[in-house]
Scaffold this motif. Structure first.
Motif, mmCIF file in Angstrom:
data_model
loop_
_atom_site.group_PDB
_atom_site.id
_atom_site.type_symbol
_atom_site.label_atom_id
_atom_site.label_comp_id
_atom_site.label_asym_id
_atom_site.label_seq_id
_atom_site.Cartn_x
_atom_site.Cartn_y
_atom_site.Cartn_z
ATOM 1 N N LEU A 93 0.831 -1.207 0.000
ATOM 2 C CA LEU A 93 0.000 0.000 0.000
ATOM 3 C C LEU A 93 0.868 1.261 0.000
ATOM 4 O O LEU A 93 0.575 2.236 -0.709
ATOM 5 N N ALA A 94 1.941 1.244 0.762
ATOM 6 C CA ALA A 94 2.838 2.404 0.801
ATOM 7 C C ALA A 94 3.489 2.647 -0.556
ATOM 8 O O ALA A 94 3.665 3.796 -0.979
ATOM 9 N N ALA A 95 3.851 1.570 -1.258
ATOM 10 C CA ALA A 95 4.460 1.716 -2.576
ATOM 11 C C ALA A 95 3.479 2.308 -3.578
ATOM 12 O O ALA A 95 3.826 3.201 -4.356
ATOM 13 N N VAL A 96 2.248 1.808 -3.552
ATOM 14 C CA VAL A 96 1.218 2.342 -4.454
ATOM 15 C C VAL A 96 0.971 3.816 -4.158
ATOM 16 O O VAL A 96 0.846 4.648 -5.069
ATOM 17 N N THR A 97 0.924 4.153 -2.871
ATOM 18 C CA THR A 97 0.703 5.543 -2.469
ATOM 19 C C THR A 97 1.827 6.446 -2.968
ATOM 20 O O THR A 97 1.578 7.520 -3.526
ATOM 21 N N ALA A 98 3.062 6.011 -2.759
ATOM 22 C CA ALA A 98 4.208 6.822 -3.178
ATOM 23 C C ALA A 98 4.226 7.020 -4.689
ATOM 24 O O ALA A 98 4.468 8.133 -5.179
ATOM 25 N N VAL A 99 3.953 5.961 -5.433
ATOM 26 C CA VAL A 99 3.938 6.065 -6.888
ATOM 27 C C VAL A 99 2.847 7.032 -7.342
ATOM 28 O O VAL A 99 3.058 7.869 -8.236
ATOM 29 N N ALA A 100 1.674 6.944 -6.712
ATOM 30 C CA ALA A 100 0.565 7.819 -7.100
ATOM 31 C C ALA A 100 0.874 9.279 -6.822
ATOM 32 O O ALA A 100 0.692 10.147 -7.681
ATOM 33 N N LEU A 101 1.366 9.572 -5.620
ATOM 34 C CA LEU A 101 1.622 10.960 -5.249
ATOM 35 C C LEU A 101 2.796 11.548 -6.022
ATOM 36 O O LEU A 101 2.718 12.669 -6.537
ATOM 37 N N VAL A 102 3.877 10.790 -6.103
ATOM 38 C CA VAL A 102 5.028 11.284 -6.858
ATOM 39 C C VAL A 102 4.670 11.419 -8.337
ATOM 40 O O VAL A 102 5.117 12.348 -9.024
ATOM 41 N N GLY A 103 3.829 10.515 -8.813
ATOM 42 C CA GLY A 103 3.435 10.558 -10.219
ATOM 43 C C GLY A 103 2.682 11.816 -10.602
ATOM 44 O O GLY A 103 2.823 12.310 -11.729
ATOM 45 N N VAL A 104 1.876 12.363 -9.674
ATOM 46 C CA VAL A 104 1.133 13.586 -10.007
ATOM 47 C C VAL A 104 1.933 14.847 -9.719
ATOM 48 O O VAL A 104 1.625 15.916 -10.252
ATOM 49 N N VAL A 105 2.964 14.751 -8.889
ATOM 50 C CA VAL A 105 3.712 15.937 -8.478
ATOM 51 C C VAL A 105 5.017 16.098 -9.266
ATOM 52 O O VAL A 105 5.361 17.204 -9.711
ATOM 53 N N ALA A 106 5.769 15.012 -9.443
ATOM 54 C CA ALA A 106 7.112 15.106 -10.027
ATOM 55 C C ALA A 106 7.163 15.728 -11.414
ATOM 56 O O ALA A 106 8.123 16.452 -11.724
ATOM 57 N N PRO A 107 6.172 15.497 -12.299
ATOM 58 C CA PRO A 107 6.265 16.098 -13.632
ATOM 59 C C PRO A 107 6.355 17.620 -13.623
ATOM 60 O O PRO A 107 6.838 18.217 -14.594
#
Length: 331
Positions: A77-91
């Protein structure tokens, strides 16, 4: 035969406690990611979601904790969360492809003057030093108008559409080039913010409608409906019509769904397009201990190339001016 029940009971209790603590560490980020992805920005969540980039930066910590404790499902769950949040912010920190255009370059500066309290000499110096072609201001007052003209802004940017008002509702647009079809948009929100606009005739480019954006601030729960209505009232992009630029204090970040909906009409956030989308423009600049957030934007028609964005400093206001270097298409 010796049965060590107390040790087994203690070990089981420790495991349950560690499991619970691990889930408690993972759950907040997961809930935050779900709300952000679902666009659930209502009530107090509107203010909270502005800080999504900070939560994204923190999201790796629960994952490291879960992996260190060898807790499989919390780690998933933590991995999915990190991928989701970083995915919307990092770009927002990465450049994106821009249209190939051959028209003139225009430098646009937007600044919230905090009810006219911003230092007028510094603002005029910014216009002069950065060769600004178009300036849009919010919270523009009669006093600010007089001070700016006294310091020579009327010579640098002689064409204008101004609506100075006492307090925070005022708005203004200054340009180096001639303007036409001027007007003022009046919001119905509690603060009654206004938005000055005009069509700017840049030599060697099609006419560009420029507007000083300033929807209501969601500073309290009872203001959220005004905020949402004011964002919905912003003029949409016209991909098959005239060029448009919306620049100003949007009181919203890219983590707010109403601003993303406006972008989907055909705008591009210039800071996001040039890798500067995580640079804060409002926060501790007047002394308040608030982490900086990005609520001042320059939204441009997708046919306009955003070449560079710089966040500057202006004493006397809680906002930082945003300077965008834009290249327009040829006629």
């Amino acid at each position: 035969m010796i049965v060590d029940l107390p040790e087994r009971t203690t070990g089981s209790r420790v495991r349950r406690t560690v499991d619970a603590l691990c889930w408690l560490a993972v759950a907040p980020g997961a809930v935050w990611a779900a709300l952000r992805l679902a666009g659930v920005d209502r009530g107090p969540l509107v203010q909270a979601l502005a800080f999504t980039p900070y939560v994204a930066a923190w999201s790796a910590l629960p994952l490291v904790l879960a992996l260190a404790l060898r807790r499989r499902w919390p780690a998933v769950l933590a991995a999915v969360t990190a991928v989701a949040l970083v995915g919307v912010v990092a770009p927002r920190a990465l450049d994106s492809p821009q249209p190939r255009v051959t028209g003139p370059t225009v430098r646009l500066l937007t600044a919230n003057l905090l009810a006219g309290a911003a230092d007028p000499a510094v603002l005029v110096d910014l216009v002069r030093r950065h060769h600004v072609d178009v300036l849009v201001v919010q919270e523009f007052t009669p006093g600010a108008l007089a001070d700016l003209d006294r310091l020579g802004l009327d010579q640098l940017l002689p064409h204008r559409q101004l609506n100075p008002l006492v307090g925070t509702p005022g708005s203004g647009l200054y340009a180096r080039f001639p303007v036409s079809e001027p007007g003022v948009r009046q919001h119905r929100g509690a603060w009654g913010f206004t938005q000055a606009y005009a069509t700017v005739a840049v030599p060697g480019a099609p006419p560009v409608r420029v507007e000083s954006a300033h929807p209501a601030a969601p500073y309290a729960v009872d203001q959220v409906d005004f905020w949402r209505a004011d964002l919905a009232a912003q003029p949409p992009a016209t991909p098959d019509g005239p060029l448009r630029i919306l620049a100003g204090d949007f009181n919203a970040t890219l983590d707010h769904s109403p601003l993303r909906a406006l972008l989907r009409t055909g705008y591009v956030d210039a800071a996001d397009a040039t890798g500067q989308g995580l640079v804060g423009t409002w926060g501790p600049y007047d002394g308040d201990p608030i982490p900086p957030v990005t609520i001042d934007h320059v939204l441009v028609d997708r046919r306009i190339a955003a070449q560079e964005v710089e966040v500057l400093h202006l004493p006397g206001t809680d906002h930082r001016p945003v300077l965008a270097t834009l290249r327009l298409p040829a006629p």
